[in-house]
Enzyme design. Structure first.
Site, mmCIF file in Angstrom:
data_model
loop_
_atom_site.group_PDB
_atom_site.id
_atom_site.type_symbol
_atom_site.label_atom_id
_atom_site.label_comp_id
_atom_site.label_asym_id
_atom_site.label_seq_id
_atom_site.Cartn_x
_atom_site.Cartn_y
_atom_site.Cartn_z
ATOM 1 N N GLY A 233 0.814 -1.209 0.000
ATOM 2 C CA GLY A 233 0.000 0.000 0.000
ATOM 3 C C GLY A 233 0.842 1.251 0.000
ATOM 4 O O GLY A 233 2.065 1.199 0.194
ATOM 5 N N PRO A 235 2.548 4.868 1.170
ATOM 6 C CA PRO A 235 3.186 5.216 2.459
ATOM 7 C C PRO A 235 2.183 5.835 3.426
ATOM 8 O O PRO A 235 1.301 6.599 3.030
ATOM 9 C CB PRO A 235 4.265 6.242 2.054
ATOM 10 N N GLY A 236 2.318 5.485 4.698
ATOM 11 C CA GLY A 236 1.508 6.100 5.740
ATOM 12 C C GLY A 236 0.143 5.492 5.945
ATOM 13 O O GLY A 236 -0.672 6.042 6.690
ATOM 14 N N THR A 237 -0.145 4.345 5.311
ATOM 15 C CA THR A 237 -1.483 3.761 5.424
ATOM 16 C C THR A 237 -1.606 2.782 6.590
ATOM 17 O O THR A 237 -2.706 2.301 6.863
ATOM 18 C CB THR A 237 -1.869 3.047 4.119
ATOM 19 N N GLY A 238 -0.514 2.447 7.256
ATOM 20 C CA GLY A 238 -0.612 1.630 8.462
ATOM 21 C C GLY A 238 -0.061 0.229 8.341
ATOM 22 O O GLY A 238 -0.439 -0.654 9.122
ATOM 23 N N THR A 240 3.172 -0.894 8.809
ATOM 24 C CA THR A 240 4.023 -1.191 9.965
ATOM 25 C C THR A 240 3.214 -1.192 11.253
ATOM 26 O O THR A 240 3.514 -1.954 12.182
ATOM 27 C CB THR A 240 5.166 -0.155 10.051
ATOM 28 N N HIS A 456 -6.972 34.989 -11.427
ATOM 29 C CA HIS A 456 -6.578 33.616 -11.769
ATOM 30 C C HIS A 456 -7.341 32.609 -10.902
ATOM 31 O O HIS A 456 -7.954 31.659 -11.414
ATOM 32 C CB HIS A 456 -5.060 33.457 -11.564
ATOM 33 N N GLU A 457 -7.325 32.811 -9.589
ATOM 34 C CA GLU A 457 -7.993 31.874 -8.681
ATOM 35 C C GLU A 457 -9.512 31.951 -8.841
ATOM 36 O O GLU A 457 -10.205 30.931 -8.717
ATOM 37 C CB GLU A 457 -7.605 32.175 -7.228
ATOM 38 N N ASP A 531 -0.705 24.153 -13.120
ATOM 39 C CA ASP A 531 -1.953 23.778 -13.788
ATOM 40 C C ASP A 531 -1.666 23.130 -15.141
ATOM 41 O O ASP A 531 -2.250 22.096 -15.488
ATOM 42 C CB ASP A 531 -2.838 25.011 -13.994
#
Length: 674
Positions: A233, A235-238, A240, A456-457, A531
């Site tokens: 999966g 990184p950081g999904t659990g 370990t 722009h935003e 963009d």
């Protein structure tokens, strides 16, 4: 009393070995040897010693004050003369006398021949001895110094390679570095209760733990325990964290090691460590071995750029394959491994019999994110009116590690504001901080640049509000964050599949900023680089990967198997490459034209939104609803979904037909904007 016995250090028996192993290391031995050598050089017979000039030495010999002369015949000629007892007080000052019975003077002589000739001329009748230098320390240093230095450097390098620690590591280079956790080790306190979400992955992992605790439940039916499970999966999904939970829950020994711990610069060390790891595991069977980041040692063979040279990593992988499912038996030894790069692993490593299960640990959905928030909010002092459901919906695409970071950042932000509890706004600021970066309110921006950024935003916001499948807007700001001069936050729909219409609408919304610059300022700026990058990659993906173009429909040149190992050739001709370029350009040009048309049609609302953004610097969904009204697509999509669901239910009731699983799945997978 029992607690006192536990805490009291035991220096007898078995613990004595640990005590000396901890405190009596190689550095102390070297220091002791050095001190002894220094002491041997300086500690000797208590005698008065004085260095005199050569002329004074001649007078002492001539006056018969010397009883015995010793001449050292090495490179630096030196003579030592023993003064007669009754004349010591005349040669030495009172403060120089250490022993009134014996005194020696030392003198540097021009040469042995001249000193001998002078002694004969003066008529000296005492004993004259010719010896080599007897300085023990100097002799040892010059004789054995180079050898000792080489030995010391070798020991130092071997200890560093062995990870430091006691001197015994020099002989343990090939030993496994795996950490062992068993029921006597209470350092791992993580359980499955601490793992939120990941229901499917937890179920498969819990089954392995259950088999180890109660094997008869499965063996009675003829089942066998899986030999290995691979956690895959992002990184950081659990991944370990799941392994830590297994270590905390299982009542069997648990070995944990990183894939990089097998690889060393010396050939054969990695394979030796693999053998030693499995030897220890077999001795403590049944047990679990967890290899974190297995891609460090499990990369596919044959892809080495050295083309056939002896590779230590490949020999380590070969040994790992043999130990996992070779000729020998490993009954009772279960392998857990984790990686976020399963695509580069060797196929032999992934086959059944080594890793019987591949457990995908993906990014959490909204329900799983809510559970993860509950876990990480336990130690925090939060406001009583905080809506965890709202936080879960505001963090699409966040991993478990990201959510933990959000909770921690929110606590830091609240503390910075001297608050007693963490409020909703602190969490939103933490999300903005993680997604967009730190606000740079002191960045110098001219009024014309600020206006250009606002238009722009506002272009992004206007188009995303007016088209159906673009992600709904949450917040727009022109306050610089990180490297961005402005940013817009959207709430993307969590869907399993993405249609062509979704991708085109998102491209149109992404091009809204550059389109606004051209429509309202008749120019283009560098602010749209990110963009344009996203749009270009998506256009080429639609043509080359997803088969969504008219002239190359239903063709995909994506290689998910990785069979094209070296990529020397393209899977298409030059003519097809030109066609891919042409189709991608056509898609981008069409959506850019569409974006400009939408902005022209909604010019008044766009300009009002841009001016509001210049004034307030931050606007929210409520501002867009006030200017443009509610999004028509949201209401219409909800009504269509309700009508479709109601119609199906009524038909099933009338005909007394139960929907098949396939029909239920297709209904649930229908994308909605709910």
């Amino acid at each position: 009393m029992e607690n006192e016995k536990k805490t009291k250090p035991d220096l007898s028996g078995k613990n004595n070995k640990n005590f000396f192993k901890k405190y009596l290391n190689l550095n102390w031995i070297f220091l002791a040897i050095f001190i002894v050598l220094i002491a041997m050089n300086f500690v000797g017979e208590d005698v008065s010693v004085k260095t005199i000039p050569y002329t004074e030495f001649e007078k002492l010999v001539e006056n018969k004050s010397v009883e015995k002369i010793t001449i050292v015949t090495n490179d630096n000629f030196l003579a030592r003369a023993e003064i007669k007892k009754d004349l010591i007080s005349t040669v030495f000052e009172k403060k120089e006398i250490k022993n009134p019975e014996k005194g020696i003077v030392e003198v540097n002589i021009p040469s042995v021949e001249k000193a001998s000739e002078m002694i004969r001329e003066k008529g000296f009748t005492g004993e004259v001895k010719y010896v080599q230098d007897t300085n023990i320390l100097k002799t040892i240093l010059f004789t054995f110094g180079p050898i000792l230095l080489l030995v010391f450097l070798w020991l130092f390098l071997m200890r560093k390679m062995g990870g430091g620690g006691p001197a015994g590591n020099v002989f343990n280079v090939g030993k496994s570095r795996a950490q062992l956790f068993d029921k006597n080790n209470v350092s791992v306190k993580t359980t499955f209760k601490d793992v939120a979400g990941l229901a499917d992955a937890k179920q498969e992992i819990e089954e392995i733990v259950s088999f180890l605790k109660n094997p008869s439940k499965y063996t009675e039916l003829g089942g066998k325990i899986p030999k290995g499970a691979l956690l895959v999966g992002p990184p950081g999904t659990g991944k370990t964290l799941l392994a830590k939970a297994v270590a905390g829950e299982a009542d069997v020994p648990f070995f944990t090691i990183s894939g990089s711990d097998f690889v060393e610069m010396f050939v054969g060390v990695g394979a030796s460590r693999v053998r030693d790891l499995f030897r220890q595991a077999k001795e403590k069977s049944p047990c679990i071995i967890f290899i974190d980041e297995i891609d460090a040692v499990g990369k596919a063979r044959g892809k080495n750029p050295n083309f056939g040279s002896n590779d230590e990593r490949e020999s380590t992988l070969n040994q790992l394959l043999t130990e996992m499912d070779g000729f020998g038996t490993n009954s009772g030894v279960i392998i857990l491994a984790a990686t976020n790069r399963a695509d580069i692993l060797d196929k032999a490593l992934l086959r059944a019999g080594r890793f019987d299960r591949q457990i995908h640990v993906g990014l959490p959905d909204v329900n799983e994110r809510r559970e993860i928030f509950h876990v990480h909010l336990r130690p925090l002092k939060i406001s009583s009116d905080l809506d965890v459901e709202f936080l879960a919906k505001q963090t699409p695409g966040f991993s478990g590690a990201d959510i933990a970071n959000v909770c921690n950042e929110s606590a830091l932000i609240a503390a910075r504001k001297d608050k007693k509890v963490i409020e909703k706004g602190d969490f939103l600021d933490a999300v903005d901080r993680i997604v967009g970066g730190l606000e740079k309110k002191t960045k110098i921006i001219t009024s014309s640049e600020k206006r250009a950024i606002a238009f722009h935003e506002a272009g992004h916001a206007t188009i995303s509000w007016m088209i159906e499948f673009a992600a709904p807007l949450v917040k727009v700001t022109i306050v610089p964050r990180g490297e961005a001069l402005g940013a817009a936050w959207y709430l993307p729909e969590e869907r399993v599949i993405t249609t062509k219409e979704h991708m085109l609408d998102e491209m149109c919304s992404t091009l809204g900023g550059r389109a606004a610059e051209e429509v309202f300022f008749n120019t283009a700026s560098t602010g749209a680089i990110s963009d344009l990058e996203r749009v270009t990659k998506r256009a080429y993906a639609m043509v080359a990967y997803f088969g969504m173009s008219e002239k190359l429909s239903n063709l995909s040149f994506y290689d998910s198997s990785g069979s094209n190992e070296y990529g020397f050739t393209k899977p298409y001709s030059e003519k097809t490459a030109e066609l891919i370029d042409s189709e991608a350009k056509s898609i981008v040009a069409e959506q850019y034209k569409r974006a400009k048309q939408i902005l022209v049609e909604n010019k008044k609302g766009h300009n009002e939104l841009a001016e509001l953004l210049v004034e307030k610097e931050v606007i929210f969904t409520e501002d867009l609803e006030r200017i443009f009204g509610k999004r028509p697509w949201q209401t219409r999509t909800d009504e269509l979904m309700r009508e479709s669901t109601t119609k199906k239910v009524e038909e099933n009731i009338e005909e007394n037909i139960v929907s098949t699983p396939t029909e239920q799945t297709s209904t649930e997978d229908t994308p909605t904007n709910a």
